[in-house]
Structure formats: C-alpha cells, structure tokens
Design a protein around this motif. Structure first.
Motif, PDB file in Angstrom:
ATOM      1  N   ILE A  31       5.561   6.479   0.282  1.00 46.72           N
ATOM      2  CA  ILE A  31       6.329   5.238   0.194  1.00 46.72           C
ATOM      3  C   ILE A  31       5.457   4.090   0.694  1.00 46.72           C
ATOM      4  O   ILE A  31       4.422   4.329   1.337  1.00 46.72           O
ATOM      5  CB  ILE A  31       7.658   5.349   0.991  1.00 46.72           C
ATOM      6  CG1 ILE A  31       8.652   4.284   0.555  1.00 46.72           C
ATOM      7  CG2 ILE A  31       7.405   5.305   2.499  1.00 46.72           C
ATOM      8  CD1 ILE A  31      10.106   4.665   0.801  1.00 46.72           C
ATOM      9  N   ASP A  32       5.891   2.877   0.446  1.00 45.21           N
ATOM     10  CA  ASP A  32       5.111   1.698   0.843  1.00 45.21           C
ATOM     11  C   ASP A  32       4.876   1.668   2.349  1.00 45.21           C
ATOM     12  O   ASP A  32       5.739   2.051   3.140  1.00 45.21           O
ATOM     13  CB  ASP A  32       5.822   0.426   0.395  1.00 45.21           C
ATOM     14  CG  ASP A  32       6.130   0.438  -1.095  1.00 45.21           C
ATOM     15  OD1 ASP A  32       6.704   1.434  -1.583  1.00 45.21           O
ATOM     16  OD2 ASP A  32       5.804  -0.534  -1.776  1.00 45.21           O
ATOM     17  N   ASN A  33       3.705   1.158   2.710  1.00 46.63           N
ATOM     18  CA  ASN A  33       3.218   1.205   4.080  1.00 46.63           C
ATOM     19  C   ASN A  33       4.135   0.570   5.129  1.00 46.63           C
ATOM     20  O   ASN A  33       4.389   1.171   6.175  1.00 46.63           O
ATOM     21  CB  ASN A  33       1.848   0.500   4.097  1.00 46.63           C
ATOM     22  CG  ASN A  33       1.117   0.703   5.379  1.00 46.63           C
ATOM     23  OD1 ASN A  33       1.111   1.807   5.910  1.00 46.63           O
ATOM     24  ND2 ASN A  33       0.506  -0.349   5.882  1.00 46.63           N
ATOM     25  N   GLU A  34       4.648  -0.612   4.868  1.00 52.80           N
ATOM     26  CA  GLU A  34       5.465  -1.281   5.898  1.00 52.80           C
ATOM     27  C   GLU A  34       6.794  -0.549   6.124  1.00 52.80           C
ATOM     28  O   GLU A  34       7.154  -0.291   7.271  1.00 52.80           O
ATOM     29  CB  GLU A  34       5.675  -2.767   5.578  1.00 52.80           C
ATOM     30  CG  GLU A  34       4.413  -3.617   5.727  1.00 52.80           C
ATOM     31  CD  GLU A  34       3.776  -3.531   7.108  1.00 52.80           C
ATOM     32  OE1 GLU A  34       4.489  -3.344   8.109  1.00 52.80           O
ATOM     33  OE2 GLU A  34       2.546  -3.665   7.189  1.00 52.80           O
ATOM     34  N   PRO A  35       7.540  -0.188   5.071  1.00 51.00           N
ATOM     35  CA  PRO A  35       8.726   0.642   5.309  1.00 51.00           C
ATOM     36  C   PRO A  35       8.357   1.951   5.997  1.00 51.00           C
ATOM     37  O   PRO A  35       9.082   2.406   6.892  1.00 51.00           O
ATOM     38  CB  PRO A  35       9.278   0.896   3.903  1.00 51.00           C
ATOM     39  CG  PRO A  35       8.736  -0.209   3.078  1.00 51.00           C
ATOM     40  CD  PRO A  35       7.433  -0.617   3.664  1.00 51.00           C
ATOM     41  N   ALA A  36       7.217   2.531   5.613  1.00 51.40           N
ATOM     42  CA  ALA A  36       6.785   3.785   6.255  1.00 51.40           C
ATOM     43  C   ALA A  36       6.680   3.586   7.762  1.00 51.40           C
ATOM     44  O   ALA A  36       7.197   4.390   8.550  1.00 51.40           O
ATOM     45  CB  ALA A  36       5.446   4.242   5.667  1.00 51.40           C
ATOM     46  N   VAL A  92       0.871  -1.164   0.000  1.00 49.51           N
ATOM     47  CA  VAL A  92       0.000   0.000   0.000  1.00 49.51           C
ATOM     48  C   VAL A  92       0.908   1.213   0.000  1.00 49.51           C
ATOM     49  O   VAL A  92       1.871   1.264   0.763  1.00 49.51           O
ATOM     50  CB  VAL A  92      -0.873   0.005   1.283  1.00 49.51           C
ATOM     51  CG1 VAL A  92      -1.614   1.311   1.435  1.00 49.51           C
ATOM     52  CG2 VAL A  92      -1.846  -1.165   1.289  1.00 49.51           C
ATOM     53  N   GLN A  93       0.667   2.160  -0.871  1.00 45.24           N
ATOM     54  CA  GLN A  93       1.435   3.400  -0.824  1.00 45.24           C
ATOM     55  C   GLN A  93       0.863   4.270   0.298  1.00 45.24           C
ATOM     56  O   GLN A  93      -0.329   4.561   0.312  1.00 45.24           O
ATOM     57  CB  GLN A  93       1.359   4.145  -2.171  1.00 45.24           C
ATOM     58  CG  GLN A  93       2.112   3.439  -3.285  1.00 45.24           C
ATOM     59  CD  GLN A  93       3.607   3.309  -2.994  1.00 45.24           C
ATOM     60  OE1 GLN A  93       4.261   4.275  -2.633  1.00 45.24           O
ATOM     61  NE2 GLN A  93       4.142   2.108  -3.131  1.00 45.24           N
ATOM     62  N   ASP A 107      -3.092   0.854  -3.744  1.00 44.07           N
ATOM     63  CA  ASP A 107      -2.895  -0.562  -3.399  1.00 44.07           C
ATOM     64  C   ASP A 107      -2.148  -1.265  -4.518  1.00 44.07           C
ATOM     65  O   ASP A 107      -2.400  -1.006  -5.683  1.00 44.07           O
ATOM     66  CB  ASP A 107      -4.248  -1.263  -3.240  1.00 44.07           C
ATOM     67  CG  ASP A 107      -4.941  -0.833  -1.972  1.00 44.07           C
ATOM     68  OD1 ASP A 107      -4.281  -0.840  -0.916  1.00 44.07           O
ATOM     69  OD2 ASP A 107      -6.130  -0.480  -2.048  1.00 44.07           O
ATOM     70  N   GLU A 108      -1.244  -2.160  -4.166  1.00 37.98           N
ATOM     71  CA  GLU A 108      -0.466  -2.829  -5.206  1.00 37.98           C
ATOM     72  C   GLU A 108      -0.049  -4.254  -4.814  1.00 37.98           C
ATOM     73  O   GLU A 108      -0.154  -4.645  -3.661  1.00 37.98           O
ATOM     74  CB  GLU A 108       0.783  -2.021  -5.558  1.00 37.98           C
ATOM     75  CG  GLU A 108       1.110  -0.887  -4.631  1.00 37.98           C
ATOM     76  CD  GLU A 108       2.220   0.013  -5.126  1.00 37.98           C
ATOM     77  OE1 GLU A 108       3.289  -0.051  -4.511  1.00 37.98           O
ATOM     78  OE2 GLU A 108       2.029   0.740  -6.122  1.00 37.98           O
ATOM     79  N   ASP A 109       0.453  -4.988  -5.820  1.00 36.65           N
ATOM     80  CA  ASP A 109       0.946  -6.362  -5.606  1.00 36.65           C
ATOM     81  C   ASP A 109       2.443  -6.416  -5.812  1.00 36.65           C
ATOM     82  O   ASP A 109       2.965  -5.865  -6.772  1.00 36.65           O
ATOM     83  CB  ASP A 109       0.306  -7.317  -6.620  1.00 36.65           C
ATOM     84  CG  ASP A 109      -1.168  -7.509  -6.369  1.00 36.65           C
ATOM     85  OD1 ASP A 109      -1.547  -7.608  -5.188  1.00 36.65           O
ATOM     86  OD2 ASP A 109      -1.933  -7.534  -7.353  1.00 36.65           O
TER      87      ASP A 109
END
Ligand code: ARG
Length: 269
Positions: free
Chosen positions: A205-210, A135-136, A229-231
């Motif tokens: 940036i992507d949710n988990e790194p964020a 997820v962005q 949302d992305e894969d």
C-alpha cells in the motif's frame, strides 16, 4: 483632400491598434498578479454552488474520519480549490474502486483519493496536474522473514500479499505474484487486520498510509525499500476541460504560494 483623409484614417487605425495593445497588456498584467482568471470563471458542477468530491476515507493522512468529519491532505487541498472556485466542497465517502465510475456517471465532480495517475485510468478519466508523489511500500510483521522487496520475488517464494481492492498496489501485485497469492480488501485497514491475524504475509500500500497504519498497530513495520513510485492527481470526467482547467489553475496557484506544502507539512511530520 482624399490624401489627407487617407492619412487621417491610417493614423486613427494606428492609434486604435495601439490602444488595443495597451488594453491587452493591462489585462495580462492583472492575470499574473492574482492568476485567478480561469479559477473564478463560473464552472458548471453537478450541483449548483457545490463541488462534490468522491474519496475513500480510509487512507490517512490523505483522507480519514476524525471527530465525525473527513479530514486529511486531500480534503484540505480540495477545500482550498473549492474556495478559489467560489463553491462549497462536499465530500462523498465510497469504496476506492467506485470512485472512477462515480466520476464518469456525473454523480460527483471529481475524485481525489491519493489516486495514482496511470495508463489504464487515463483511458477512463482525465487527471489534473499532480499535487503529490506516492510510493508503494510493504508492511510486514516485525519478525517477518520478508526483509526487502526482493524477498517477495525470490525463487520459490510464495508470500501471501494483501492489498486494497482496485489500487495500484492491487494491480502491480497481481501482475507480479499472480491472482492466487493476492487478497483484495475493501480498505487498507482491513488488509492490516488480516496481516495482524496471520492470514497474509504482507500488505502492499502507499507509503504514508502504511506509516499511519504501523503507528496505530503494535508489531508491524514498513520495509525501507519501495515497491513503486507514482504521482497523485485529481480525476475528472473525460472531456470536462472547463473543470479540469479551473482545477489545474487553482492547484498551480496553491502549489506556487506554498499552501499545498503547508497542508502536507501539517499531516506528514
Ligand atoms: N495510490 C493508490 C492508487 O491510486 C492507492 C490509493 C488509495 N486511496 C484511498 N483513498 N484509499 O491506486
């Protein structure tokens, strides 16, 4: 006499076919038991016996440096894939924006870097099946006037956005807000440092790194609303179907037997 011969011939043919059928079934059964047929067929790699992965290890919890090693969800899943293929995993750290060209140039076997599957990249490389969703997200300072994604799109808003160069966050932001408002950094971490320093108003940036960046830096938060949302999938040189098929089979098995979920749960609490 001829008739008898013909009958014998027919019968032996029937038996031969029946035997073939049985054999076929036997090997089918074997396939479903361990499902490693494709995965264990030797695939040709850039360096014999090795499986070289290109990544950008500034992207926790997917890939990052710790204790002199590159660890994370992608690194561990890749390790399991290599094991299934009977190869030794070698991880090469590089700029995110260089991964696809490294794959195309045959200097690595594949790219795995929390990489989103999108139309443009599909023109340059092939992708494995997806192994995770991304997820962005938007990082802001705790006291930021930006409280939702919509604030970025409000009439007259001209917030400065920081992104990691070559990521989907970069591509979408430039599309939505224009080049002048978007600054590209080599790593997500550099974008976060710029946010802390007041050079930019948010980082996309992507949710988990964020979440990881926010956990490591005081005074920041991730907005609740997502930007896209992305894969995630593994990229492989266009037309290298032997490796792509082997990776897909390995991934399917690792997803089905819960290995991927276990690795994800280890890094994302
Ligand atoms: N998911 C985003 C993309 O594919 C960002 C990936 C960045 N990955 C990294 N390892 N730095 O563009």
């Amino acid at each position: 006499m001829k008739k008898v011969l013909a009958i014998i011939l027919c019968l032996s043919l029937v038996f031969a076919f029946a035997a073939c059928g049985k054999d076929a079934k036997k090997s089918d059964a074997k396939k479903t038991e361990s499902q490693t047929d494709v995965a264990t067929t030797a695939v040709k790699t850039v360096k014999d016996g090795k499986l070289i992965m290109a990544t950008n290890a500034s992207f926790p919890p997917y890939e990052y440096h710790e204790g002199g090693k590159i660890i994370g969800i992608d690194a561990e899943i890749a390790g399991e894939i290599a094991k299934k293929l009977g190869l030794e995993l070698v991880i090469e750290d590089m700029e995110f924006a260089s991964i696809i060209s490294a794959v195309q140039a045959d200097s690595v076997d594949f790219g795995m870097a929390g990489m989103t599957v999108n139309e443009d990249r599909l023109k340059e490389v092939d992708f494995s099946i997806s192994y995770a969703n991304g997820v962005q997200a938007i990082i802001v300072k705790e006291d930021s006037p930006i409280t939702t994604v919509d604030d970025l799109f409000a009439e007259g808003a001209a917030y400065k956005v920081g992104v990691q160069l070559g990521t989907t966050g970069d591509i979408y932001s430039v599309d939505d807000f224009g080049e002048d408002l978007v600054t590209q950094y080599t790593t997500g971490n550099e974008a976060v440092v710029a946010l802390l320093g007041g050079d930019i108003d948010c980082v996309i940036i992507d949710n988990e790194p964020a979440k990881a960046y926010v956990a490591n830096n005081k005074g920041l938060k991730v907005l609740d609303t997502a930007y896209a949302d992305e894969d995630y999938a593994i990229c492989i040189k266009k037309g290298n179907t032997a490796l792509k098929d082997a990776v897909d089979v390995a991934l399917e098995e690792l997803i089905a037997d819960g290995t991927v979920a276990k690795i994800v749960a280890k890094y994302i609490k």
